[in-house]
Design a protein around this motif. Sequence first.
Motif: not given
Length: 200
Positions: A75, A77, A106, A108-109, A111
């Motif tokens: 993940k 940010n 890929d 997970l996120n 953002v």
Amino acid sequence: ETCAAFCPNVCLRALKIAIPSYFWNNPDIELEIDGSAEDQSFSKIIVKNRQEEPKDVTDWDTDTSLFAYLPAGRKYNARFTSRNSIIWPTYARVDYEDAPGECGPDFLNFVFEKPSATSTCHELIVNGNAGDSSDGGSTQGWWHVDGSVEIASGGADGSAHSLLNKNGGGRWYGLAQHLDTRCMTEGQKFAFSAKVKLVK
């Protein structure tokens, strides 16, 4: 503008982040990225600006591409900053540069942290009244899809100026704007109107 987070024996996925070229001209702007997984996190990486020869900032598809190589399957940010304040470049298009699943999953996120856009979303078009000015007009906020964009004397309905898409040669030629993606919500509808003056 390339940064790599180095982790031994870890798959690094290549990520491209495309932003408007005019936005990256400010030497104070940085892109910060930090990430985590269930078992660990890594320190923030910073993609710093570097000054380059100016591009045609009125070409609507002229982007500056930033690249980051980050451990797969985690993940992340990210935020654009200038002098420790979070800012937003109107849009940021994120794509993988390597083949899908080349060496790992890929992210997970991924953002972006963004400042509030309350003050800009009620009027999405920048310089929408460009033809009303009496001091020579301005192309600020406008881009061209091939050809060029210039200010011309005389506009529709007697206005002082107009925006001219010069040297157009195809049906796809025209004017364009980048809309602030913070104001875009899936399912919303927008009304657009314009006054057009045809010239030979």
